[in-house]
Design an enzyme around this catalytic site. Structure first.
Site, PDB file in Angstrom:
ATOM      1  N   LYS A   1      14.814  12.395  -6.866  1.00  0.00           N
ATOM      2  CA  LYS A   1      13.623  13.220  -6.608  1.00  0.00           C
ATOM      3  C   LYS A   1      13.476  13.461  -5.116  1.00  0.00           C
ATOM      4  O   LYS A   1      13.456  12.507  -4.329  1.00  0.00           O
ATOM      5  CB  LYS A   1      12.383  12.531  -7.167  1.00  0.00           C
ATOM      6  CG  LYS A   1      11.119  13.390  -7.056  1.00  0.00           C
ATOM      7  CD  LYS A   1      10.026  12.841  -7.926  1.00  0.00           C
ATOM      8  CE  LYS A   1       8.746  13.601  -7.809  1.00  0.00           C
ATOM      9  NZ  LYS A   1       7.697  13.060  -8.675  1.00  0.00           N
TER      10      LYS A   1
ATOM     11  N   SER B   1       8.546   9.984  -1.583  1.00  0.00           N
ATOM     12  CA  SER B   1       7.110   9.739  -1.433  1.00  0.00           C
ATOM     13  C   SER B   1       6.762   9.683   0.054  1.00  0.00           C
ATOM     14  O   SER B   1       7.427   9.000   0.825  1.00  0.00           O
ATOM     15  CB  SER B   1       6.722   8.413  -2.090  1.00  0.00           C
ATOM     16  OG  SER B   1       5.415   8.077  -1.681  1.00  0.00           O
TER      17      SER B   1
ATOM     18  N   ASN C   1       8.538  16.323  -4.862  1.00  0.00           N
ATOM     19  CA  ASN C   1       7.399  15.412  -4.694  1.00  0.00           C
ATOM     20  C   ASN C   1       6.266  16.146  -3.964  1.00  0.00           C
ATOM     21  O   ASN C   1       6.315  17.359  -3.808  1.00  0.00           O
ATOM     22  CB  ASN C   1       7.874  14.175  -3.917  1.00  0.00           C
ATOM     23  CG  ASN C   1       7.156  12.912  -4.355  1.00  0.00           C
ATOM     24  OD1 ASN C   1       5.929  12.906  -4.461  1.00  0.00           O
ATOM     25  ND2 ASN C   1       7.903  11.848  -4.610  1.00  0.00           N
TER      26      ASN C   1
ATOM     27  N   ASN D   1      -2.986  12.253  -2.329  1.00  0.00           N
ATOM     28  CA  ASN D   1      -2.967  10.813  -2.589  1.00  0.00           C
ATOM     29  C   ASN D   1      -2.136  10.105  -1.546  1.00  0.00           C
ATOM     30  O   ASN D   1      -1.182  10.656  -0.991  1.00  0.00           O
ATOM     31  CB  ASN D   1      -2.463  10.525  -4.016  1.00  0.00           C
ATOM     32  CG  ASN D   1      -0.961  10.332  -4.066  1.00  0.00           C
ATOM     33  OD1 ASN D   1      -0.456   9.237  -3.796  1.00  0.00           O
ATOM     34  ND2 ASN D   1      -0.231  11.404  -4.389  1.00  0.00           N
TER      35      ASN D   1
ATOM     36  N   ASN E   1       4.175   8.300   1.258  1.00  0.00           N
ATOM     37  CA  ASN E   1       3.162   7.259   1.477  1.00  0.00           C
ATOM     38  C   ASN E   1       3.708   5.875   1.763  1.00  0.00           C
ATOM     39  O   ASN E   1       2.956   4.921   1.873  1.00  0.00           O
ATOM     40  CB  ASN E   1       2.225   7.214   0.271  1.00  0.00           C
ATOM     41  CG  ASN E   1       1.510   8.544   0.098  1.00  0.00           C
ATOM     42  OD1 ASN E   1       1.047   9.128   1.078  1.00  0.00           O
ATOM     43  ND2 ASN E   1       1.462   9.041  -1.117  1.00  0.00           N
ATOM     44  N   THR E   2       5.006   5.756   1.872  1.00  0.00           N
ATOM     45  CA  THR E   2       5.605   4.501   2.332  1.00  0.00           C
ATOM     46  C   THR E   2       6.371   4.862   3.596  1.00  0.00           C
ATOM     47  O   THR E   2       7.284   5.696   3.561  1.00  0.00           O
ATOM     48  CB  THR E   2       6.550   3.915   1.256  1.00  0.00           C
ATOM     49  OG1 THR E   2       5.765   3.600   0.099  1.00  0.00           O
ATOM     50  CG2 THR E   2       7.248   2.662   1.744  1.00  0.00           C
TER      51      THR E   2
ATOM     52  N   PHE F   1       2.755   3.353  -3.668  1.00  0.00           N
ATOM     53  CA  PHE F   1       3.463   2.542  -4.681  1.00  0.00           C
ATOM     54  C   PHE F   1       2.674   1.313  -5.122  1.00  0.00           C
ATOM     55  O   PHE F   1       3.222   0.203  -5.176  1.00  0.00           O
ATOM     56  CB  PHE F   1       4.840   2.094  -4.165  1.00  0.00           C
ATOM     57  CG  PHE F   1       5.875   3.176  -4.059  1.00  0.00           C
ATOM     58  CD1 PHE F   1       5.820   4.316  -4.838  1.00  0.00           C
ATOM     59  CD2 PHE F   1       6.949   3.042  -3.178  1.00  0.00           C
ATOM     60  CE1 PHE F   1       6.794   5.313  -4.741  1.00  0.00           C
ATOM     61  CE2 PHE F   1       7.931   4.025  -3.073  1.00  0.00           C
ATOM     62  CZ  PHE F   1       7.846   5.164  -3.858  1.00  0.00           C
TER      63      PHE F   1
HETATM   64  C1  LIG Z   1      -1.950  10.368  -7.729  1.00  0.00           C
HETATM   65  C2  LIG Z   1      -0.492  10.698  -7.686  1.00  0.00           C
HETATM   66  C3  LIG Z   1       0.447   9.670  -7.716  1.00  0.00           C
HETATM   67  C4  LIG Z   1       1.815   9.971  -7.680  1.00  0.00           C
HETATM   68  N1  LIG Z   1       2.726   8.958  -7.731  1.00  0.00           N
HETATM   69  C5  LIG Z   1       4.059   9.249  -7.738  1.00  0.00           C
HETATM   70  C6  LIG Z   1       5.050   8.223  -7.842  1.00  0.00           C
HETATM   71  O1  LIG Z   1       4.752   7.039  -7.978  1.00  0.00           O
HETATM   72  N2  LIG Z   1       6.359   8.585  -7.795  1.00  0.00           N
HETATM   73  C7  LIG Z   1       6.752   9.903  -7.671  1.00  0.00           C
HETATM   74  O2  LIG Z   1       7.954  10.202  -7.642  1.00  0.00           O
HETATM   75  N3  LIG Z   1       5.834  10.888  -7.595  1.00  0.00           N
HETATM   76  C8  LIG Z   1       4.524  10.592  -7.627  1.00  0.00           C
HETATM   77  N4  LIG Z   1       3.611  11.615  -7.550  1.00  0.00           N
HETATM   78  C9  LIG Z   1       4.085  13.013  -7.406  1.00  0.00           C
HETATM   79  C10 LIG Z   1       4.151  13.755  -8.738  1.00  0.00           C
HETATM   80  O3  LIG Z   1       5.046  13.131  -9.631  1.00  0.00           O
HETATM   81  C11 LIG Z   1       4.576  15.216  -8.517  1.00  0.00           C
HETATM   82  O4  LIG Z   1       5.872  15.243  -7.966  1.00  0.00           O
HETATM   83  C12 LIG Z   1       3.620  15.954  -7.581  1.00  0.00           C
HETATM   84  O5  LIG Z   1       2.284  15.568  -7.798  1.00  0.00           O
HETATM   85  C13 LIG Z   1       3.711  17.464  -7.731  1.00  0.00           C
HETATM   86  O6  LIG Z   1       3.370  17.871  -9.045  1.00  0.00           O
HETATM   87  P1  LIG Z   1       1.891  18.411  -9.425  1.00  0.00           P
HETATM   88  O7  LIG Z   1       1.554  19.473  -8.432  1.00  0.00           O
HETATM   89  O8  LIG Z   1       2.044  18.929 -10.833  1.00  0.00           O
HETATM   90  O9  LIG Z   1       0.997  17.244  -9.344  1.00  0.00           O
HETATM   91  C14 LIG Z   1       2.233  11.326  -7.596  1.00  0.00           C
HETATM   92  C15 LIG Z   1       1.288  12.347  -7.577  1.00  0.00           C
HETATM   93  C16 LIG Z   1      -0.066  12.065  -7.624  1.00  0.00           C
HETATM   94  C17 LIG Z   1      -1.067  13.191  -7.602  1.00  0.00           C
END
Ligand SMILES: Cc1cc2nc3c(=O)[nH]c(=O)nc-3n(C[C@H](O)[C@H](O)[C@H](O)COP(=O)(O)O)c2cc1C
Length: 347
Positions: free
Chosen positions: A207, A173, A236, A111, A175-176, A115
């Protein structure tokens, strides 16, 4: 039968654009069409994390419910705690679409949302009206065009401190642009100082990214300790693309799901050798065995997101119940006794 229906629904959702599918899944949740068994709990699973009482250590990771729209049904989906957001001071649209990709063959996702959210005011008013139940936290972010990103974190913290059980400083993140520069020791210490000054009595979590060297991890542990952070969430999404097969593997953004499991667990285990601050393990958890592995690597609690895309929300109950059985199998009276019991496997 219920499980079959869920699988059929998931199969249908997987045929449409991932972001649209996610929107539909949230709508279905709000309409009461998702499993609502309530939190899974037992004497072995119950625990305290940073002063919060959790019925189980299995939580929802940030980003699934960015605008805090589905807190009530998510609280009943089987989790022991949930994290919503990220919220920034001002609403912002995020990056252009498409910005979410399924990597089905890899059980992963990429992704680059950036934000997208409705802003802290809208999100705070929903949090203020949430039902009581399991602990709910908010992930804090910074606006893309903010002249002072560190100040954004403090601003959101101050606004939401009365309406959450914990808040997470997310400087990880990908993505910023330049956000992760805030993980450097001096910038991070200043940012956390600003947040801690306005947090009141709300626990603050930090985080971190999985793409850090050992010395960067050690620096972060030191800064977190000096700042009085209550827990660290590792990790993350990653920028790494090692070993992927799916056609979307070269999309820009953060990779989550199965391929992140080992990398994020290694960061977790390293961190656990550097600090006594409680850790939350996240990254690639898709089974009870993987949740248990994170705990044995040093996590007091865990979170997941991407596996829910493939397994549905009923996975949460299966993971929590399976974790309870694994703890019993290995003779642990409670989850806290298992924390870090096999961290050496990951070092
Ligand atoms: C679509 C998407 C959006 C996410 N948005 C955020 C976010 O806004 N803030 C954040 O700290 N992590 C965000 N994450 C990261 C997740 O919280 C997590 O740290 C990461 O996906 C790893 O866990 P997983 O393998 O179980 O998905 C996002 C992940 C995905 C897939």
């Amino acid at each position: 039968m219920k499980h079959l229906l869920e699988q059929a629904g998931l199969a249908a959702l997987r045929r449409i654009d991932p972001e649209q599918a996610h929107g539909l899944a949230l709508k279905a949740l709000k309409a009461g069409l998702a499993p609502c068994p309530g939190p899974v709990t037992s004497d072995r699973l119950r625990m305290t994390l940073a002063g919060l009482d959790l019925p189980s250590p299995v939580g929802l990771a940030a980003g699934f419910d960015k605008n805090a729209e589905a807190i009530a049904p998510l609280s009943l989906a089987g989790f022991g705690f949930i994290e919503v957001g990220a919220a920034t001071p001002q609403p912002q649209p995020g990056n252009p679409r498409p910005r979410l990709f399924r990597l089905t063959e890899d059980a992963a996702a990429i992704n680059r949302f950036g934000f997208n959210n409705q802003g802290m005011e809208a999100i705070a008013s929903r949090l203020a009206n949430r039902p009581s139940g399991i602990p709910v936290g908010l992930n804090l972010g910074a606006n893309k065009t903010s002249p002072d990103r560190a100040a954004d974190f403090a601003e959101v913290m101050q606004r939401i401190r009365e309406v959450v059980d914990f808040a997470t400083v997310n400087v990880s993140s990908p993505n910023t642009e330049k956000l992760r520069d805030l993980q450097g020791p001096a910038a991070l210490a200043a940012l956390l100082d600003g947040v801690m000054q306005v947090r009141g009595s709300t626990p603050v979590f930090l985080k971190i990214a999985p793409d850090l060297t050992s010395s960067e991890i050690a620096d972060i542990a030191t800064v977190a300790r000096n700042s009085g952070v209550d827990a660290i969430i590792a990790t993350n999404t990653t920028l790494s693309r090692d070993g992927l097969r799916s056609r979307h593997k070269d999309q820009a953004g953060g990779l989550s799901g199965q391929p992140l499991f080992d990398r994020s667990t290694r960061v977790l285990a390293q961190l656990s050798t550097q600090t006594d601050i409680p850790l939350i393990g996240v990254g690639g958890i898709g089974s009870a065995e993987q949740a248990y592995a994170k705990i044995c690597a040093g996590a007091s609690a865990v979170q997941l997101y991407t596996a829910l895309v493939y397994g549905g929300l009923s996975l949460v109950t299966r993971i929590a119940e399976g974790l309870d059985q694994l703890l019993a199998r290995d003779g642990f009276a409670n989850v806290t006794d298992a924390v870090g019991s096999r961290k050496k496997d990951w070092l």
